[in-house]
Write an enzyme that holds these catalytic residues in place. Structure first.
Site, mmCIF file in Angstrom:
data_model
loop_
_atom_site.group_PDB
_atom_site.id
_atom_site.type_symbol
_atom_site.label_atom_id
_atom_site.label_comp_id
_atom_site.label_asym_id
_atom_site.label_seq_id
_atom_site.Cartn_x
_atom_site.Cartn_y
_atom_site.Cartn_z
ATOM 1 C CB SER A 146 27.939 -24.805 -48.233
ATOM 2 O OG SER A 146 27.916 -26.088 -48.771
ATOM 3 C CG ASP A 152 24.204 -28.947 -42.373
ATOM 4 O OD1 ASP A 152 24.167 -29.835 -43.247
ATOM 5 O OD2 ASP A 152 24.852 -27.890 -42.497
ATOM 6 C CG HIS A 179 23.979 -27.365 -46.043
ATOM 7 N ND1 HIS A 179 25.124 -27.465 -45.294
ATOM 8 C CD2 HIS A 179 24.378 -27.042 -47.306
ATOM 9 C CE1 HIS A 179 26.172 -27.230 -46.062
ATOM 10 N NE2 HIS A 179 25.745 -26.957 -47.282
#
Length: 378
Positions: free
Chosen positions: A66, A164, A199
């Site tokens: 991320s 995601d 995610h």
């Protein structure tokens, strides 16, 4: 100050978007900011100085999830003379938030929230690798970053989970295109895009979150160890992971590496040191956590249970875990994200987050240089 009307406009825009930035690199609804309880950090502020280990920096690699994925991509390009490879999980290309836009008006935060995350949902185009490489080449000519010719030798691992919705596949794809345009051979780029993951960073631990969810601590069980997958690609000569750790996890004082009071970096960082590295020269892998994966949010989970240490222990790899921290006022970074849009920069018109001289970038490079110093020095 030059361009006063633009400065005022950007400041107003940034202020208006601060509330929106609460969502950065995280889904709406049941986000960990409201559902997860804070976990007490594993150590206090008074950690000792990071010692030297005479590490071999010529084999340095980085990875991250991320905002940590964006930071890994950023660091790998800016310090390409040092970095030999990068693993980017749900992250985008170098200088992603700098495009679209032209100096002096580039809405970095807006781009970070839209172009660099879920452009389809935001009804904007994904980042354009050719534009970002052009910018990188300009920065290299200005000696703000290392020569982009170094990118040809890097090995690159990319991952985008099919579930995601935070940082979507079109964004991650542009990292591969960026490297291909830079001349990196196709066999050095691996893109994993067929796992039904949310995610998160991936493990083979049924105590972690289900593979397809997106929820704190953003560590999901998808029946393989992603740390191993990344390091196997970056270092093809890997031995099997250790089943029992023989090295040591150390906490160290990050403060001596931070040159800016607005860094949003924790006083304490962590490193895993394999036993062999006490007497032999080891390579180094830097791992950047994601938003909401700081010690304030999830304790020691990221640097103890994601699988990197087991791989490192058997392969003479020091694992460096630098730490960002939440900052609720200034710099405004409430979720403890790494800076890929300029929150650490005083001047919003001319931020330096993407340069070698950027506060966080320079601090991490200082940690690497310390690891490479004479054994035992501090």
């Amino acid at each position: 100050m030059p361009f006063p009307h633009l400065t005022a406009h950007l400041t107003t825009l940034t202020t208006a978007l601060l509330a929106a930035s609460l969502l950065i690199l995280a889904p709406g609804g049941a986000h960990a900011a409201t559902t997860a309880k804070a976990v007490k950090p594993a150590t206090t502020k008074d950690a000792p100085a990071l010692p030297g280990y005479q590490a071999d920096l010529s084999q340095t690699t980085v990875s991250g999830l991320s905002s940590g994925g964006f930071m890994a991509a950023q660091f790998a390009v800016a310090y390409s003379a040092t970095v030999a490879g990068a693993g980017i999980i749900a992250g985008g290309p170098y200088f992603c938030s700098g495009q679209p836009g032209r100096f002096p008006y580039i809405p970095y935060l807006t781009n970070a929230l839209t172009t660099c995350m879920n452009p389809g949902s935001a009804q904007v185009a994904p980042p354009v690798a050719s534009e970002l490489l052009r910018a990188a080449n300009d920065f290299a000519r200005a000696r703000l970053i290392d020569d982009t010719a170094n990118l040809k030798r890097q090995r690159v691992y990319l991952f985008s989970g099919t579930k995601d919705r935070t940082v979507t596949q079109p964004v991650v794809e542009q990292v591969g295109k960026f490297y291909a345009l830079a001349g990196t051979p196709a066999e050095q780029i691996r893109f994993v895009d067929n796992v039904g993951a949310g995610h998160a960073i991936i493990t083979d631990n049924n105590q972690d979150k289900a593979c397809d969810v997106t929820a704190s601590p953003f560590i999901n069980d998808c029946d393989f160890v992603q740390a191993r997958d990344i390091l196997q690609h970056l270092y093809p000569d890997l031995q099997p992971s250790a089943t029992t750790l023989t090295g040591k996890l150390i906490a160290f004082n990050q403060r001596s590496f931070i040159q800016n009071a607005y860094s949003s970096m924790n006083n304490t960082g962590y490193a895993y040191i394999p036993k062999a590295c006490d007497s032999e020269s080891c390579r180094v892998h830097v791992v950047f956590h994601g938003c909401l994966q700081t010690t304030q949010a999830i304790g020691d989970r990221f640097y103890t249970s994601t699988g990197y240490n087991q791989v490192a222990d058997a392969n003479k790899i020091i694992v460096l875990y630098p730490q960002a921290e939440p900052s609720p006022v200034y710099p405004y970074n409430p979720k403890g994200c790494w800076d890929f849009w300029g929150y650490t920069s005083i001047n919003p018109i001319d931020p330096d987050f993407y340069r070698k001289s950027g506060t966080q970038m320079e601090a991490v490079k200082g940690m690497l240089d310390r690891l490479a110093a004479r054994r035992g020095s501090r």
